[in-house]
Design an enzyme around this catalytic site. Structure first.
Site: not given
Ligand code: G6P
Length: 609
Positions: A2, A27, A74, A99-100, A482, A486, A489, A505, A604
């Site tokens: 947000c 955001r 968001w 926001n929160g 990573e 990527k 995402e 395994h 983000k």
């Protein structure tokens, strides 16, 4: 998570708020909205989807005002919808952007329902606007009413609030979520992040936790958490508005991948004198703190956690410093045991990740005496709450998938390896070697960037795949992780990373022609082991894509595709091998036509739990 922007000015604030929202869109981008007060009335526009939808709405049916608030969402409580979009309004008198997360929203909601308040959304935010309205019923003091209302809230918030009864005051407050005040000439703005306001000002006041600000066109009064009037310093941002723009690139992510050589040079700049790392780069008391450190604990989330995983290998292997690492959201709730004299190192691009902040607080409660943060945002919460700080200087990172923030984190972590290694078992020779490897890094990455076209061709094999496996060993295992992160995402291909030795395994059962296996294979002591693991894949008809050192020879095999990476020293090689994996994901995502910079469901800066 947000984005909030707001303003009070002589001029119409709508275009400024709209530009701010675009800059905050990283955001959250489920919905966007704006409200202004004009002639003692609230005018509001909200739209599902991205800010451009709101922009179209405002073009078709404009609003204007000298005071306003805006939001990009968001979703946490309540699905993305116009009804759930902010700003929320109570009885046409009070409007709020938030926001929160308000943790006691259910309890407040039932109290408010009993008192006759109506709810038009499923959000936790709506209880805030009702609570403020309720307080304003018994006082004409706008700030006093906000103080009363927020005292009832449990959880985290940054708020921008307007009241039709007080059309010359914008109230802003924060607890647990970031908020800055932009200081213009005869005008003030608020935002979740300085980047939103760079086109209008470079002067900022960073509100502290618990602060409530009453902002008039020419006056600003800030109350701290104990209700004292306080003066907070105005700081000049070094960022320019262009730093957060896309320029000639098609996507922010691509721009940020290409910025890595420069970002790394910036991160190293001024931190060495005569090729010797200056420990005061971490803070003036860093040498004392390092002298008294016996072990390191790293706490982080997401990509930053992967940087920490690489650092653990480096700290133990190169410097012989005991190091442990944990995902922040796990650490904070499991009541862990902290070894004495542990330096707690948090890693975070934003410096606002709620779980990382909470994990740091938890570590302090558990007795940690000292903390260091590796962070990309000056004045962020983690920077303010840590004893030592090493900034990554990557510049604003807008693409949700982290790229340059990650590689600059690795660079700063290597500086920590050198500083701590001096007190443990890093030899002078190795220190000199690491230093020269670091300075050679931008040039090495430039070379990898020249492989872009080859990687683009390679990516064509992925566009129709649903799964991918990434393999690595040693420091390159977190790089494989990573790489997998990527890919998932931004291209939504299910990707997993495994330490190559674990293949037999379990994951070997998945291998077939539809499961590409991407292997990170630098020329190091684990290469022969890795080759055996690759054989295991090949023998079962798996398709291998191998990122391999250019000095190594390879025998032709129709199941194996090789991309040769410029030769690089072993220690620094994880940083270099990150870059082709970033490019691979990027090109796969472009081919799949996904939203590269704003992938679905993600944000983000994750300022909620
Ligand atoms: C989100 C972002 C990731 C980031 C993670 C941790 O998930 O999308 O790119 O790695 O948060 O964020 P931080 O700001 O603490 O590095």
């Amino acid at each position: 998570m947000c984005g909030i922007v707001g303003g009070i000015a002589q001029r119409n604030v709508v275009p400024i708020l709209l530009e701010g929202l675009k800059r905050l869109e990283y955001r959250g981008y489920d919905s966007a909205g704006m409200a202004v007060i004009h002639n003692h009335e609230i005018y509001r526009k909200r739209e599902l989807g991205k800010v451009k939808g709101l922009e179209a709405l405002l073009q078709a049916d404009p609003i204007s005002g000298h005071i306003g608030i805006a939001h990009t969402r968001w979703a946490t409580h309540g699905k993305p919808s116009t009804q759930n979009a902010h700003p929320h309004i109570c009885r046409n008198k009070v409007t709020v952007v938030h926001n929160g997360i308000i943790e006691n929203h259910e309890q407040l909601r039932s109290q408010q329902l009993e008192r006759g308040y109506e709810f038009t959304s499923q959000t936790d935010t709506e209880v805030i606007v009702h609570q403020i309205y309720d307080a304003l019923e018994s006082t004409n003091d706008f700030v006093g009413a906000v103080k009363q209302a927020v005292a009832k809230l449990e959880g985290a918030y940054a708020l921008g609030i307007l009241s039709t009864g007080h059309p010359d005051t914008l109230v802003a407050c924060r607890k647990g979520s970031p908020l800055v005040i932009g200081v213009g000439i005869g005008e003030y703005f608020i935002a979740s992040d300085v980047a939103a306001l760079l086109p209008v000002t470079q002067r900022f006041i960073f509100l502290e936790d618990g602060d409530i600000a009453a902002i008039g066109i020419n006056d600003l009064v800030i109350y701290d958490k104990d209700d004292n009037i306080v003066s907070r310093p105005i700081k000049d941002s070094q960022l320019t508005a262009e730093a957060a723009e896309k320029g000639e690139y098609r996507h922010y992510m691509l721009k940020e991948i290409y910025e890595q050589p420069f970002a790394i040079s910036q991160t190293l700049e001024g931190r060495f004198i005569n090729n010797r790392l200056q420990e005061n780069a971490f803070g003036f008391n860093a040498p004392d703190i390092f002298d008294n450190t016996k072990a390191i604990l790293i706490l982080a989330c997401g990509t930053s956690y992967h940087a920490g995983l690489v650092a653990r290998y480096w700290l133990e292997e190169l410097a012989r410093v005991p190091c442990s690492i944990e995902v922040a959201s796990e650490f904070r709730y499991r009541n862990p045991v902290l070894a004495p004299d542990t330096l707690v190192v948090t890693i975070s691009q934003s410096g606002e990740t709620a779980d990382t902040l909470a994990a740091l607080q938890e570590a302090k409660k558990l007795g940690a005496k000292h903390s260091l943060t590796i962070c990309n945002v000056p004045e962020s919460s983690l920077v303010r709450e840590s004893d030592l700080v090493l900034m990554t200087r990557a510049g604003p990172e807008i693409g949700v998938a982290s790229t340059k923030a990650f590689t600059t984190q690795l660079v700063t972590l290597m500086l920590l390896v050198i500083a701590m290694g001096r007190r443990f078992q890093l030899s002078d020779i190795m220190e000199a070697k690491l230093t020269s490897e670091l300075f050679a890094l931008p040039g090495k990455i430039e070379k990898v960037l020249r492989l872009d076209n080859e990687i683009k061709v390679l990516s064509e094999q992925f566009a129709d795949k649903e799964h991918a496996l990434f393999l690595g060993r040693g420091t390159h295992y977190p790089i494989a992780m990573e790489g997998a992160l990527k890919l998932k995402e931004i291209s939504y291909i299910h990707a997993e990373a495994y330490p190559a030795g674990e293949l037999k395994h379990g994951p070997l059962a998945l291998i077939d022609a539809d499961m590409p296996v991407i292997t990170v294979a630098p020329n190091n002591s684990l290469l022969e082991k890795l080759k055996s693991n690759m054989q295991e894949v090949s023998a079962r008809g798996g398709q291998l894509i191998v990122f391999m050192d250019e000095t190594l020879s390879s025998s032709p095999d129709s199941n194996v595709q090789i991309l040769k990476i410029p030769q690089v020293d072993n220690e620094i090689s994880p940083i270099v091998y990150t870059v082709p994996l970033q490019l691979l994901s990027y090109h796969v995502a472009v081919l799949k036509g996904t939203d590269v910079d704003q992938p679905r469901n993600l944000a983000k800066s994750v300022t909620v739990e």
